[in-house]
Design a protein around this motif. Sequence first.
Motif, PDB file in Angstrom:
ATOM      1  N   ILE A   1      44.587  29.759  23.307  1.00 52.24           N
ATOM      2  CA  ILE A   1      45.280  30.080  24.561  1.00 52.24           C
ATOM      3  C   ILE A   1      44.326  29.854  25.729  1.00 52.24           C
ATOM      4  O   ILE A   1      43.211  30.386  25.741  1.00 52.24           O
ATOM      5  CB  ILE A   1      45.754  31.551  24.558  1.00 52.24           C
ATOM      6  CG1 ILE A   1      46.659  31.824  23.353  1.00 52.24           C
ATOM      7  CG2 ILE A   1      46.480  31.889  25.863  1.00 52.24           C
ATOM      8  CD1 ILE A   1      46.975  33.301  23.117  1.00 52.24           C
ATOM      9  N   LEU A   2      44.768  29.085  26.698  1.00 52.70           N
ATOM     10  CA  LEU A   2      43.980  28.881  27.920  1.00 52.70           C
ATOM     11  C   LEU A   2      44.694  29.588  29.066  1.00 52.70           C
ATOM     12  O   LEU A   2      45.864  29.326  29.341  1.00 52.70           O
ATOM     13  CB  LEU A   2      43.855  27.380  28.212  1.00 52.70           C
ATOM     14  CG  LEU A   2      43.231  27.016  29.563  1.00 52.70           C
ATOM     15  CD1 LEU A   2      41.792  27.522  29.678  1.00 52.70           C
ATOM     16  CD2 LEU A   2      43.250  25.492  29.767  1.00 52.70           C
ATOM     17  N   VAL A   3      43.971  30.514  29.720  1.00 57.24           N
ATOM     18  CA  VAL A   3      44.549  31.255  30.840  1.00 57.24           C
ATOM     19  C   VAL A   3      43.859  30.774  32.123  1.00 57.24           C
ATOM     20  O   VAL A   3      42.641  30.874  32.253  1.00 57.24           O
ATOM     21  CB  VAL A   3      44.323  32.777  30.680  1.00 57.24           C
ATOM     22  CG1 VAL A   3      45.031  33.541  31.804  1.00 57.24           C
ATOM     23  CG2 VAL A   3      44.807  33.253  29.314  1.00 57.24           C
ATOM     24  N   LEU A   4      44.650  30.251  33.036  1.00 59.39           N
ATOM     25  CA  LEU A   4      44.123  29.789  34.322  1.00 59.39           C
ATOM     26  C   LEU A   4      44.474  30.846  35.360  1.00 59.39           C
ATOM     27  O   LEU A   4      45.627  30.960  35.788  1.00 59.39           O
ATOM     28  CB  LEU A   4      44.739  28.425  34.671  1.00 59.39           C
ATOM     29  CG  LEU A   4      44.448  27.319  33.639  1.00 59.39           C
ATOM     30  CD1 LEU A   4      45.302  26.085  33.914  1.00 59.39           C
ATOM     31  CD2 LEU A   4      42.968  26.951  33.633  1.00 59.39           C
ATOM     32  N   ASN A   5      43.484  31.633  35.735  1.00 58.77           N
ATOM     33  CA  ASN A   5      43.708  32.717  36.699  1.00 58.77           C
ATOM     34  C   ASN A   5      43.457  32.177  38.111  1.00 58.77           C
ATOM     35  O   ASN A   5      42.331  31.880  38.483  1.00 58.77           O
ATOM     36  CB  ASN A   5      42.764  33.889  36.383  1.00 58.77           C
ATOM     37  CG  ASN A   5      42.809  34.960  37.454  1.00 58.77           C
ATOM     38  OD1 ASN A   5      43.778  35.045  38.230  1.00 58.77           O
ATOM     39  ND2 ASN A   5      41.778  35.781  37.524  1.00 58.77           N
ATOM     40  N   GLY A   6      44.531  32.082  38.877  1.00 54.98           N
ATOM     41  CA  GLY A   6      44.433  31.481  40.213  1.00 54.98           C
ATOM     42  C   GLY A   6      44.276  32.479  41.333  1.00 54.98           C
ATOM     43  O   GLY A   6      44.281  32.081  42.505  1.00 54.98           O
ATOM     44  N   SER A   7      44.125  33.776  41.015  1.00 57.40           N
ATOM     45  CA  SER A   7      43.889  34.709  42.125  1.00 57.40           C
ATOM     46  C   SER A   7      42.422  34.612  42.541  1.00 57.40           C
ATOM     47  O   SER A   7      41.537  34.590  41.689  1.00 57.40           O
ATOM     48  CB  SER A   7      44.199  36.147  41.706  1.00 57.40           C
ATOM     49  OG  SER A   7      43.801  37.026  42.745  1.00 57.40           O
ATOM     50  N   PRO A   8      42.165  34.594  43.846  1.00 54.91           N
ATOM     51  CA  PRO A   8      40.757  34.550  44.276  1.00 54.91           C
ATOM     52  C   PRO A   8      40.114  35.936  44.274  1.00 54.91           C
ATOM     53  O   PRO A   8      38.926  36.056  44.539  1.00 54.91           O
ATOM     54  CB  PRO A   8      40.859  33.997  45.705  1.00 54.91           C
ATOM     55  CG  PRO A   8      42.197  34.450  46.188  1.00 54.91           C
ATOM     56  CD  PRO A   8      43.100  34.498  44.975  1.00 54.91           C
ATOM     57  N   LYS A   9      40.911  36.986  43.965  1.00 51.26           N
ATOM     58  CA  LYS A   9      40.412  38.356  44.098  1.00 51.26           C
ATOM     59  C   LYS A   9      39.802  38.878  42.795  1.00 51.26           C
ATOM     60  O   LYS A   9      40.266  38.532  41.717  1.00 51.26           O
ATOM     61  CB  LYS A   9      41.569  39.275  44.519  1.00 51.26           C
ATOM     62  CG  LYS A   9      42.055  39.025  45.931  1.00 51.26           C
ATOM     63  CD  LYS A   9      43.477  39.505  46.161  1.00 51.26           C
ATOM     64  CE  LYS A   9      43.699  40.954  45.801  1.00 51.26           C
ATOM     65  NZ  LYS A   9      45.133  41.316  45.954  1.00 51.26           N
ATOM     66  N   LYS A  10      38.786  39.744  42.937  1.00 48.06           N
ATOM     67  CA  LYS A  10      38.191  40.369  41.743  1.00 48.06           C
ATOM     68  C   LYS A  10      39.230  41.272  41.071  1.00 48.06           C
ATOM     69  O   LYS A  10      39.325  41.316  39.853  1.00 48.06           O
ATOM     70  CB  LYS A  10      36.969  41.217  42.136  1.00 48.06           C
ATOM     71  CG  LYS A  10      35.723  40.394  42.412  1.00 48.06           C
ATOM     72  CD  LYS A  10      34.772  40.395  41.191  1.00 48.06           C
ATOM     73  CE  LYS A  10      33.535  39.557  41.419  1.00 48.06           C
ATOM     74  NZ  LYS A  10      33.703  38.130  41.136  1.00 48.06           N
ATOM     75  N   LYS A  11      39.990  42.027  41.910  1.00 47.39           N
ATOM     76  CA  LYS A  11      41.034  42.906  41.355  1.00 47.39           C
ATOM     77  C   LYS A  11      42.393  42.284  41.650  1.00 47.39           C
ATOM     78  O   LYS A  11      43.061  42.684  42.598  1.00 47.39           O
ATOM     79  CB  LYS A  11      40.947  44.296  41.991  1.00 47.39           C
ATOM     80  CG  LYS A  11      39.850  45.176  41.408  1.00 47.39           C
ATOM     81  CD  LYS A  11      39.813  46.543  42.073  1.00 47.39           C
ATOM     82  CE  LYS A  11      40.982  47.401  41.657  1.00 47.39           C
ATOM     83  NZ  LYS A  11      40.922  48.750  42.275  1.00 47.39           N
ATOM     84  N   SER A  12      42.760  41.321  40.854  1.00 48.08           N
ATOM     85  CA  SER A  12      44.024  40.617  41.085  1.00 48.08           C
ATOM     86  C   SER A  12      45.218  41.469  40.656  1.00 48.08           C
ATOM     87  O   SER A  12      45.243  42.005  39.544  1.00 48.08           O
ATOM     88  CB  SER A  12      44.024  39.303  40.298  1.00 48.08           C
ATOM     89  OG  SER A  12      45.337  38.813  40.132  1.00 48.08           O
ATOM     90  N   ASP A  13      46.189  41.566  41.554  1.00 46.31           N
ATOM     91  CA  ASP A  13      47.442  42.262  41.219  1.00 46.31           C
ATOM     92  C   ASP A  13      48.123  41.540  40.054  1.00 46.31           C
ATOM     93  O   ASP A  13      48.557  42.158  39.076  1.00 46.31           O
ATOM     94  CB  ASP A  13      48.398  42.257  42.423  1.00 46.31           C
ATOM     95  CG  ASP A  13      47.735  42.799  43.692  1.00 46.31           C
ATOM     96  OD1 ASP A  13      46.929  43.737  43.579  1.00 46.31           O
ATOM     97  OD2 ASP A  13      48.030  42.266  44.786  1.00 46.31           O
ATOM     98  N   THR A  14      48.210  40.228  40.177  1.00 49.85           N
ATOM     99  CA  THR A  14      48.925  39.429  39.177  1.00 49.85           C
ATOM    100  C   THR A  14      48.210  39.469  37.830  1.00 49.85           C
ATOM    101  O   THR A  14      48.850  39.567  36.776  1.00 49.85           O
ATOM    102  CB  THR A  14      49.024  37.962  39.647  1.00 49.85           C
ATOM    103  OG1 THR A  14      49.414  37.940  41.013  1.00 49.85           O
ATOM    104  CG2 THR A  14      49.999  37.179  38.810  1.00 49.85           C
ATOM    105  N   PHE A  15      46.865  39.407  37.895  1.00 53.02           N
ATOM    106  CA  PHE A  15      46.146  39.341  36.614  1.00 53.02           C
ATOM    107  C   PHE A  15      46.267  40.638  35.824  1.00 53.02           C
ATOM    108  O   PHE A  15      46.149  40.628  34.595  1.00 53.02           O
ATOM    109  CB  PHE A  15      44.682  38.927  36.794  1.00 53.02           C
ATOM    110  CG  PHE A  15      44.094  38.464  35.500  1.00 53.02           C
ATOM    111  CD1 PHE A  15      44.394  37.202  35.012  1.00 53.02           C
ATOM    112  CD2 PHE A  15      43.317  39.308  34.722  1.00 53.02           C
ATOM    113  CE1 PHE A  15      43.923  36.786  33.781  1.00 53.02           C
ATOM    114  CE2 PHE A  15      42.838  38.905  33.493  1.00 53.02           C
ATOM    115  CZ  PHE A  15      43.124  37.639  33.014  1.00 53.02           C
TER     116      PHE A  15
END
Length: 227
Positions: free
Chosen positions: A3-17
């Motif tokens: 599984i490859l997860v591409l996390n596109g939030s620029p924040k350390k504490k991402s809401d989406t992540f």
Amino acid sequence: MRILVLNGSPKKKSDTFRLTDAFLKGLNSGNEHEVHIYNIIEKNINPCRGCFGCWERMDGHCVINDDQNEILDLYRTSDLIIWSFPLYCYGMPSHLKAVLDRTIPLVKMKMIQLPDGTVQHEPLADFSNMHTLVICGCGFPDWEGNFDSMKLMCKTCFGNPEIICVPETPLMNSPAASIVADPLLEKFVEAGREYGRNMELSADTIAKLETPMISAEEYIRNVNQDM
Ligand SMILES: Cc1cc2nc3c(=O)[nH]c(=O)nc-3n(C[C@H](O)[C@H](O)[C@H](O)COP(=O)(O)O)c2cc1C
């Protein structure tokens, strides 16, 4: 499965992540999967130069020597790609869009027309068994049309992926909202388990994940209260 997860939030504490992380907890509860999480903002990924040097080489790599080639290697050998990102101006954040643009080395210049009339470039390899899941958070309350352009782009680029669009995601990192955020996180864990069993989510499950945590009126009132 890989599984490859591409996390596109620029924040350390991402809401989406937070949601994606909960989904992965359910999906990989038995630790049976190989999970690679890429925080794209920490990577050195330049914009595409449009040189089509990749189509001369045809080896699945980009001529720009940066972190994208490592992503491309993982991308084409993964069973599931999860694109996790906040909605930015009705699309994906620009640093993640650069990753998407630079997946062009995975297709050939040769074009094919599908029975429905749409035109695509022929894939470099057979990616028909690859699954794609999109998890997108956003700052607005639920309103028709907010996710439309992002959905259209993802459907066209990824060939009908599963897409989960979650409104009001800033609530995910607001301690006062944990009473509504925690139950949603639980639903994402359960959805991860379902995906692990079936490699798809039922329409009912997606509807539950996309249901606003609070009403649009209450959300807007909360956002505006300190202004
Ligand atoms: C530059 C920028 C553009 C945004 N555009 C939208 C938008 O088009 N629609 C929306 O509902 N929210 C928009 N938002 C809000 C984010 O999607 C929202 O704050 C989200 O919860 C951030 O998620 P993250 O913590 O995972 O990065 C935008 C935020 C930023 C910084």
